[in-house]
Structures are given as C-alpha cells and as structure tokens.
Design a protein around this motif. Sequence first.
Motif, PDB file in Angstrom:
ATOM      1  N   PRO A 480       0.810  -1.237   0.000  1.00 37.93           N
ATOM      2  CA  PRO A 480       0.000   0.000   0.000  1.00 37.93           C
ATOM      3  C   PRO A 480       0.832   1.270   0.000  1.00 37.93           C
ATOM      4  CG  PRO A 480      -0.065  -1.085   2.146  1.00 37.93           C
ATOM      5  CD  PRO A 480       0.612  -2.031   1.206  1.00 37.93           C
ATOM      6  N   GLY A 481       2.123   1.183   0.299  1.00 42.40           N
ATOM      7  CA  GLY A 481       2.953   2.377   0.284  1.00 42.40           C
ATOM      8  C   GLY A 481       3.490   2.736  -1.082  1.00 42.40           C
ATOM      9  N   TRP A 482       3.061   1.965  -2.109  1.00 44.49           N
ATOM     10  CA  TRP A 482       3.545   2.168  -3.478  1.00 44.49           C
ATOM     11  C   TRP A 482       3.431   3.621  -3.923  1.00 44.49           C
ATOM     12  CZ3 TRP A 482      -0.143   3.093  -7.551  1.00 44.49           C
ATOM     13  CH2 TRP A 482       0.431   3.211  -8.822  1.00 44.49           C
ATOM     14  N   ALA A 483       2.277   4.222  -3.701  1.00 47.79           N
ATOM     15  CA  ALA A 483       2.070   5.597  -4.166  1.00 47.79           C
ATOM     16  C   ALA A 483       1.613   6.514  -3.036  1.00 47.79           C
ATOM     17  CB  ALA A 483       1.040   5.628  -5.289  1.00 47.79           C
ATOM     18  N   THR A 484       1.867   6.123  -1.793  1.00 45.42           N
ATOM     19  CA  THR A 484       1.371   6.936  -0.681  1.00 45.42           C
ATOM     20  C   THR A 484       2.475   7.484   0.204  1.00 45.42           C
ATOM     21  OG1 THR A 484       1.118   4.963   0.706  1.00 45.42           O
ATOM     22  CG2 THR A 484      -0.779   5.620  -0.609  1.00 45.42           C
ATOM     23  N   ASP A 485       3.621   6.828   0.244  1.00 47.60           N
ATOM     24  CA  ASP A 485       4.658   7.259   1.179  1.00 47.60           C
ATOM     25  C   ASP A 485       5.252   8.608   0.801  1.00 47.60           C
ATOM     26  OD1 ASP A 485       4.251   4.985   2.618  1.00 47.60           O
ATOM     27  OD2 ASP A 485       5.960   3.885   1.774  1.00 47.60           O
ATOM     28  N   ASN A 486       5.562   8.786  -0.473  1.00 48.92           N
ATOM     29  CA  ASN A 486       6.258  10.003  -0.891  1.00 48.92           C
ATOM     30  C   ASN A 486       5.578  10.723  -2.046  1.00 48.92           C
ATOM     31  OD1 ASN A 486       8.689   9.721   0.877  1.00 48.92           O
ATOM     32  ND2 ASN A 486       8.919   7.826  -0.305  1.00 48.92           N
ATOM     33  N   LEU A 487       4.413  10.258  -2.463  1.00 50.63           N
ATOM     34  CA  LEU A 487       3.734  10.899  -3.589  1.00 50.63           C
ATOM     35  C   LEU A 487       3.268  12.299  -3.228  1.00 50.63           C
ATOM     36  CD1 LEU A 487       2.465  10.706  -6.438  1.00 50.63           C
ATOM     37  CD2 LEU A 487       0.410   9.768  -5.342  1.00 50.63           C
ATOM     38  N   TRP A 488       2.643  12.426  -2.070  1.00 47.93           N
ATOM     39  CA  TRP A 488       2.104  13.717  -1.640  1.00 47.93           C
ATOM     40  C   TRP A 488       2.204  13.752  -0.123  1.00 47.93           C
ATOM     41  CZ3 TRP A 488      -3.266  15.851  -3.603  1.00 47.93           C
ATOM     42  CH2 TRP A 488      -3.362  17.209  -3.284  1.00 47.93           C
ATOM     43  N   VAL A 489       3.306  14.250   0.381  1.00 49.56           N
ATOM     44  CA  VAL A 489       3.577  14.219   1.815  1.00 49.56           C
ATOM     45  C   VAL A 489       2.828  15.346   2.509  1.00 49.56           C
ATOM     46  CG1 VAL A 489       5.373  14.320   3.578  1.00 49.56           C
ATOM     47  CG2 VAL A 489       5.829  13.214   1.371  1.00 49.56           C
ATOM     48  N   ALA A 490       2.089  14.995   3.592  1.00 52.85           N
ATOM     49  CA  ALA A 490       1.378  15.999   4.373  1.00 52.85           C
ATOM     50  C   ALA A 490       2.354  16.779   5.236  1.00 52.85           C
ATOM     51  CB  ALA A 490       0.330  15.325   5.247  1.00 52.85           C
ATOM     52  N   THR A 491       2.110  18.082   5.339  1.00 51.06           N
ATOM     53  CA  THR A 491       2.954  18.952   6.168  1.00 51.06           C
ATOM     54  C   THR A 491       2.096  19.680   7.183  1.00 51.06           C
ATOM     55  OG1 THR A 491       2.755  20.819   4.631  1.00 51.06           O
ATOM     56  CG2 THR A 491       4.578  19.272   4.273  1.00 51.06           C
ATOM     57  N   ALA A 492       2.721  20.178   8.209  1.00 54.04           N
ATOM     58  CA  ALA A 492       1.987  20.875   9.267  1.00 54.04           C
ATOM     59  C   ALA A 492       1.378  22.180   8.763  1.00 54.04           C
ATOM     60  CB  ALA A 492       2.922  21.154  10.443  1.00 54.04           C
ATOM     61  N   THR A 493       1.958  22.780   7.729  1.00 54.83           N
ATOM     62  CA  THR A 493       1.463  24.068   7.207  1.00 54.83           C
ATOM     63  C   THR A 493       0.465  23.892   6.064  1.00 54.83           C
ATOM     64  OG1 THR A 493       3.346  24.181   5.689  1.00 54.83           O
ATOM     65  CG2 THR A 493       3.617  25.198   7.860  1.00 54.83           C
ATOM     66  N   MET A 494       0.132  22.677   5.720  1.00 57.71           N
ATOM     67  CA  MET A 494      -0.786  22.437   4.605  1.00 57.71           C
ATOM     68  C   MET A 494      -2.188  22.932   4.962  1.00 57.71           C
ATOM     69  SD  MET A 494      -1.603  18.789   2.713  1.00 57.71           S
ATOM     70  CE  MET A 494       0.054  18.657   2.053  1.00 57.71           C
ATOM     71  N   PRO A 495      -2.828  23.759   4.103  1.00 59.55           N
ATOM     72  CA  PRO A 495      -4.190  24.234   4.381  1.00 59.55           C
ATOM     73  C   PRO A 495      -5.171  23.055   4.546  1.00 59.55           C
ATOM     74  CG  PRO A 495      -3.210  25.466   2.576  1.00 59.55           C
ATOM     75  CD  PRO A 495      -2.291  24.330   2.856  1.00 59.55           C
ATOM     76  N   SER A 496      -6.204  23.270   5.339  1.00 59.76           N
ATOM     77  CA  SER A 496      -7.141  22.190   5.646  1.00 59.76           C
ATOM     78  C   SER A 496      -7.840  21.665   4.396  1.00 59.76           C
ATOM     79  CB  SER A 496      -8.182  22.672   6.665  1.00 59.76           C
ATOM     80  OG  SER A 496      -8.890  23.800   6.151  1.00 59.76           O
ATOM     81  N   GLY A 497      -8.176  22.580   3.456  1.00 62.40           N
ATOM     82  CA  GLY A 497      -8.839  22.131   2.235  1.00 62.40           C
ATOM     83  C   GLY A 497      -7.931  21.262   1.389  1.00 62.40           C
TER      84      GLY A 497
END
Length: 618
Positions: A480-497
């Motif tokens: 399951p980490g094939w396209a989830t680990d580094n494809l779009w990394v969540a950050t603390a400053t990412m807007p909620s939307g």
Amino acid sequence: MVGGLPKVRWATWIPHGSWKDVFIGDYDYKYLFMPKWPYCRKDTTDRLPPFFAVNEPLPILLAAIMGLQHALAMTGGIVLGPIIVASTNPNTNITQYLTSVALMACGIGTFFHVVRFKIPFTRYYYGTGIVSVLGITTTQIVVGLNSITNLQAQGYSWNDAYGKFLGTNMVCSFATTLISFLPPRVLRKLFPTWIAGLTVFLVGVTLIGVAGITDWGGGCSLLNSTTGQPQNCTGNGQVELPFGSREYLGLGGLAFLFIILLETFGSPFARNSAIILAWLMAYAVAAIVKKDGKPYVDMAAVNEAPAGTFFWVHTFNIGIYPGAILPFIIGYWADAATAVGDITATEEASGIEQIGPRHDERIQGCLLADGFNCFLASCATSPPVNVFAQNNGIIAFTLCASRMAGVATAIWLFLFGVLGKIGAFFANTPTCVIGGITTFLFGSIAISGIKVLMNEGIDRRRRFIATVACSLGIGVIINPGWATDNLWVATATMPSGVRAVRDSVILVLETGYVFGWLVAMVLNLIVPHETGDPMERIRAARKAKGLVVPLSEEEGRAIEENQIHNPKMGFEGDSAHPTPVVPIDGSGVPTNQAGLGAVPANADYPGASYPPVQAHMA
C-alpha cells in the motif's frame, strides 16, 4: 399486490390446525440434524424436505430452527466487522459493545427487509419481501480501518476517529438511497454488475491480507513499526508470542480444519452453520489449552460484561472525515451493484422470478432500505450494514424460502445483540482463532466476486479492463505504500482544504479495491466495445484463405451426436465417423490458420466441439 408479491396478512404466516400443526408440524427434523458419510451412494437418494414458498406459513418450531440457521450463518461475518474496526482500540469494552450493536442493527434491518412496506403516496418500497439477511458491509470496513488509522496518526483518539467514521457514513449512505430511485436500466448502465464482482474480489483479497492471515499469525506485524525490533502479539488471552508462532498457527489452523470437516461430514444444519460452529469448537480448544500456565482465553472480560446492553450505552463525538468521502461513496456504489446480484441469487433460491417488474421492485426496495439502514446503523453507533447473499445456501439446502423464517432470523440476531454476554464472548476470542475463521470467510467473499464476474461473461474487452484493474488493485494491496509514502507528503502548514483533498487521494490509492474499482469504471467508459461476433470474423478470415472453418457450439454438438454432416468442414465418410479435410503443404504437414506447419485445426481453437482432424491430400 404489495411490492410485486401477493399481499400477506400477518395471520396467514401462522399455521392453523391442531396444537401439533401450529407448533411442530410434520416436518422431517431428522434431515436437518443427521450427519452423513459422503462416500456412501445411499445417502444421495435420501428424500428431500418439502419446499416452503416465500409466503407459506411454517410451524413455530420449524421457523425458529430455520431462523437460527440463518442467524448462525451470518453471526460470524457480522461480529468480525466490529472486531476488525476496533482492532486498534485497546479498550475491550468498546469491542464488546460494537459487536452487540452490530448484531442488533442487522436484526432490525433484516426484519424490515423481510416484511417490506410501501412508502405512503409513492410507488416505492422499503425492503425486499424475501429472506434477505443483513451483515456488516466489508467494503466500508476496509475504508473505515484505513480512515481510523490515518486519523489516529494525526493525533485523534480512537473514539474521536470512530465518531468521524460514523458521521462520514451517515452522509455517504445517501449515495445508495438516491440511486434506488433510478430506473433499473439506468442503474445497470451506470454500475455494471461485472465490475461489482471484480470489486468484491479485490475486497476479499484485501481482507485476507489485512485481517485474515495477519490475525492467524497472532495479530501483529513481525517487527515493531517504531523500533524495528521483533515484537510479541497481544490479543490472545495472557499468551504473548512472536508473530507466526506455531501455537498461533496451530489454533488458527484448527478453526480452519473444523470448517472443512463440518462441510465434509456435517448434517445440513452443521454445514449451514459451519463458520460459527467451527469458531465455537476452536474457541473451546483455546479455552482448554495453556502456554506455560497462561490461558489463551481470559474469561474475566466475559464475566465482567453486562448481562444486557443496547444502543448508545457508549457514545462517540460525531464528525466528518473529508478525505474518506470519495472512498466511502465508491464503496456504497459497489455494494449497491453487488446487492443486485445478491437479491437475484435469493430470488433464484426462493423459486421466484428474477426478471420483470416484480424483480425491479425488489431491487429498488433493497437499495432504498440498504442506504437508509446504513444511515440508521451509523446513528445507532454500529458499523454500516447491507444485504448479504451468505444465507442463500441455507435456502437451497433446506428448501425453505418462507418469510416467517426471515422474521425469526431477525429476532435471533437482535437477541444475540441484546444479550451483552454474547458480544463479550465473541470479542474475547483469541486473535489467532479469528484469523483462521476470517481467512476462509474472506476467501469466500473473493470467490463470490469471481462468480459474479463469470456469470456476467468475459469477453476480450472486459478481460483487458479486469487485467488492468486487478494489476493495480492487487499491487496496492500487497504494497500500500507504493504511491502513498512520498507521492504527496502531508505537512503541518498544509491548508485544511488541501489536506482533505490529499487525504482523499491517498486513501483511494492505498485501498486496493477502491483504486481497482475506479480504474475499471474509467476504462469501461473509454475502451471501445468490440463490434460483431469474434468467431464470425475468424470464420470469414479462414474461409478466405481456404482453411478449415471452425464450428459453432451447436454444430459441434450435432456432429458429436452424429446428426448432421458438415459441408463447411469437407467431411468424408459416413456420419458416424466424419473426417474433416485440412489443407496441407508440399511436405504433407497439416497447416494452421497462419499457413505454418502445426497442430491440427481443432487444437487451434481450444474448447471447440468437433472431432480430431486428419490430413488428406487435395
């Protein structure tokens, strides 16, 4: 007429006559409980029980026994849903509670499905009016488990994460309710049944890996995800051993073996209830044996559980997890398409029509009830529910399609839930025993998806789409980490939307059946359909080259039965021993459709129904 079925008053569901007729009747109860030796031909000639139609009354004792069979057949699958959802929650009281409310929700939903009523001032119905038994929807369990895990990783407590799981289901359940008002023709066009079968297959494969084999090995990963060191598995009483220990594999394998033995040697009652009976038998063994003086079953939790329970004993803060909305909607649509096949299978087993306006009314009533039942179940803190086809084998075995048995099933399921000790008993099962049961149960889900897929037929186009969808879906299931680990990394400053969109995309990509369904639906819209009959194109091409023309199935059968000559094949001799003439090259070797020296023409077309080919000089 009510819902396409004759109007049935409650009084007609109760048999009339003497005390014996009302309570016992003249049914051959021995048939249900007598084990059989399957290797004796004499057993195959036993008298079958009488058939009970949809609206036929049953003796009260027989209705209770038939209902108990349906309830026992469904109980294993029902209680596994909440156990899996609560697997990341260390509070066993929550697991016990969710098990109980799931049984109660399925009992209430089953009752309204079986009874069925017309919505006032409309032409729509609520329920199916046949023996449709509800279970916990496995598609939403997969998404729910991933959603709760993601929310816990974001800092939410398990209770708050589960509250968001419930709230999101309340909203998304109307995806099924709304499509219930679509015409059947439109419904079949939008949600092809063969893609639903493919999706169910991927759901089964997902659950075998996530919950089946993993739980069988003890219920944990080999290495701790934080420290990277080997770890011991909990959830097996007081015994804590590394993943894959022979003790865990032995107890889980015993549960698996009991299912096989019950299916092979059991009576009709035992075979119909094989899942729950194997569960109880393996549970009993686990309660007896110990490891270094420590038990695999700690009955303290069962003893401390309340004798009775009900909805809302435990409550959760309801919320919405935006990232799960799209995967949940896809899951509900897949469930809706699968429900069409489930209801059709129940109709077939019940001896009623599977096409026409009455069938369409039952499908409409099923989808409407399923959607609203999911909403009500979530409001009652239960995981979502939907119609299962798991009980159709019981109808076929017992020849009992009476709705009175369906009402009895609903009562049994509700009682199982209200009695709090029963929920605690199931929640206290060693994880390795659950793994042995779930590996079989989820395997049967995968096979049922294949059955739906094959019933719809597989041509070259569908085979191509299924290949692409399964390649990606199964690949994601394995890693399951094939396209989830580094494809779009969540950050603390990412807007909620943006975070909501990101979570939705990642949840789709890490949930194999959702990803596979989405790929299949897109390809189904853009891949062109084949025109004409492929076999006719093959015949025309071969005829133009002067080669042997392959036969149709009807022609092949007729020749095998010595009924006709085949002028297309250039047969020589009499009709009893036809010999087709095949062109040969200068060396005297038979040629195939490419003009190459090769095997005879009938081997060029595996499965073709015509006799072996011999070569003759022209």
